[in-house]
Design a protein around this motif. Sequence first.
Motif, mmCIF file in Angstrom:
data_model
loop_
_atom_site.group_PDB
_atom_site.id
_atom_site.type_symbol
_atom_site.label_atom_id
_atom_site.label_comp_id
_atom_site.label_asym_id
_atom_site.label_seq_id
_atom_site.Cartn_x
_atom_site.Cartn_y
_atom_site.Cartn_z
ATOM 1 N N LEU A 60 0.919 -1.218 -0.147
ATOM 2 C CA LEU A 60 -0.018 -0.160 -0.006
ATOM 3 C C LEU A 60 0.695 1.447 -0.061
ATOM 4 C CD1 LEU A 60 -2.415 1.820 0.423
ATOM 5 C CD2 LEU A 60 -2.714 1.234 2.526
ATOM 6 N N GLU A 61 0.464 2.075 -1.563
ATOM 7 C CA GLU A 61 1.468 3.226 -1.318
ATOM 8 C C GLU A 61 1.035 4.404 -0.114
ATOM 9 O OE1 GLU A 61 1.983 6.795 -3.916
ATOM 10 O OE2 GLU A 61 2.141 4.730 -5.206
ATOM 11 N N ILE A 62 0.561 4.743 0.629
ATOM 12 C CA ILE A 62 -0.116 6.033 1.171
ATOM 13 C C ILE A 62 0.415 7.381 0.409
ATOM 14 C CG2 ILE A 62 -0.989 7.307 2.620
ATOM 15 C CD1 ILE A 62 -0.697 4.512 4.496
ATOM 16 N N ALA A 63 0.068 9.036 -0.032
ATOM 17 C CA ALA A 63 0.647 9.519 -0.034
ATOM 18 C C ALA A 63 0.226 10.705 0.570
ATOM 19 C CB ALA A 63 1.102 9.980 -1.751
ATOM 20 N N HIS A 70 -7.002 2.163 -6.240
ATOM 21 C CA HIS A 70 -6.181 3.214 -5.796
ATOM 22 C C HIS A 70 -7.617 3.826 -5.126
ATOM 23 C CE1 HIS A 70 -7.867 4.767 -9.559
ATOM 24 N NE2 HIS A 70 -7.619 6.349 -9.633
ATOM 25 N N GLN A 71 -7.385 4.903 -4.527
ATOM 26 C CA GLN A 71 -8.510 5.426 -3.910
ATOM 27 C C GLN A 71 -7.939 7.395 -3.938
ATOM 28 O OE1 GLN A 71 -10.010 4.618 0.022
ATOM 29 N NE2 GLN A 71 -11.075 3.048 -0.902
ATOM 30 N N LEU A 91 -4.072 9.866 -0.739
ATOM 31 C CA LEU A 91 -3.936 8.982 -2.066
ATOM 32 C C LEU A 91 -3.763 7.755 -1.307
ATOM 33 C CD1 LEU A 91 -4.275 8.514 -5.244
ATOM 34 C CD2 LEU A 91 -1.786 9.551 -5.378
ATOM 35 N N LEU A 92 -4.416 6.912 -1.812
ATOM 36 C CA LEU A 92 -3.984 5.243 -1.302
ATOM 37 C C LEU A 92 -4.169 4.276 -2.653
ATOM 38 C CD1 LEU A 92 -6.564 4.836 1.431
ATOM 39 C CD2 LEU A 92 -4.042 5.410 1.734
ATOM 40 N N PHE A 148 3.575 0.583 2.871
ATOM 41 C CA PHE A 148 2.984 -0.262 3.435
ATOM 42 C C PHE A 148 3.058 -1.748 3.653
ATOM 43 C CE2 PHE A 148 2.558 4.215 5.417
ATOM 44 C CZ PHE A 148 2.762 3.932 6.396
ATOM 45 N N GLU A 149 3.151 -2.790 4.404
ATOM 46 C CA GLU A 149 2.868 -4.781 3.963
ATOM 47 C C GLU A 149 1.932 -4.995 4.931
ATOM 48 O OE1 GLU A 149 6.546 -6.906 3.292
ATOM 49 O OE2 GLU A 149 7.131 -5.624 5.603
#
Length: 101
Positions: A3-6, A38-39, A52-53, A92-93
């Motif tokens: 999971l990429e979190i921006a 994505h969201q 942004l996820l 994140f994992e």
Amino acid sequence: MILEIAMLNIRNGEHVAFEQAFETAQDIISSTPGYISHQLQRSLEAPDKYVLLVNWNRLEDHTKGFRQSIQYQEWKQLLHHFYDPFPTVEHFEIVFEGAIP
């Protein structure tokens, strides 16, 4: 899955233009190999703040596959001028996962 979190802070008053640009930009990221979903979520308290996820198969799908692609240049051109300051991005994992029964 990664999971990429921006955390995205958009220049004051430009959230409408940002959302319009993102509508185009989301097609770019979603066509990247290794992309899952994505969201884009907007803060209720601060309308110029977003998160942004993005779910990726592997970390490298984002850091190398997307960020080193020609398509990323188009993504940058569409979105990067809205940010102030430039986003913090972390990956994140899953350690534990639950669901409502």
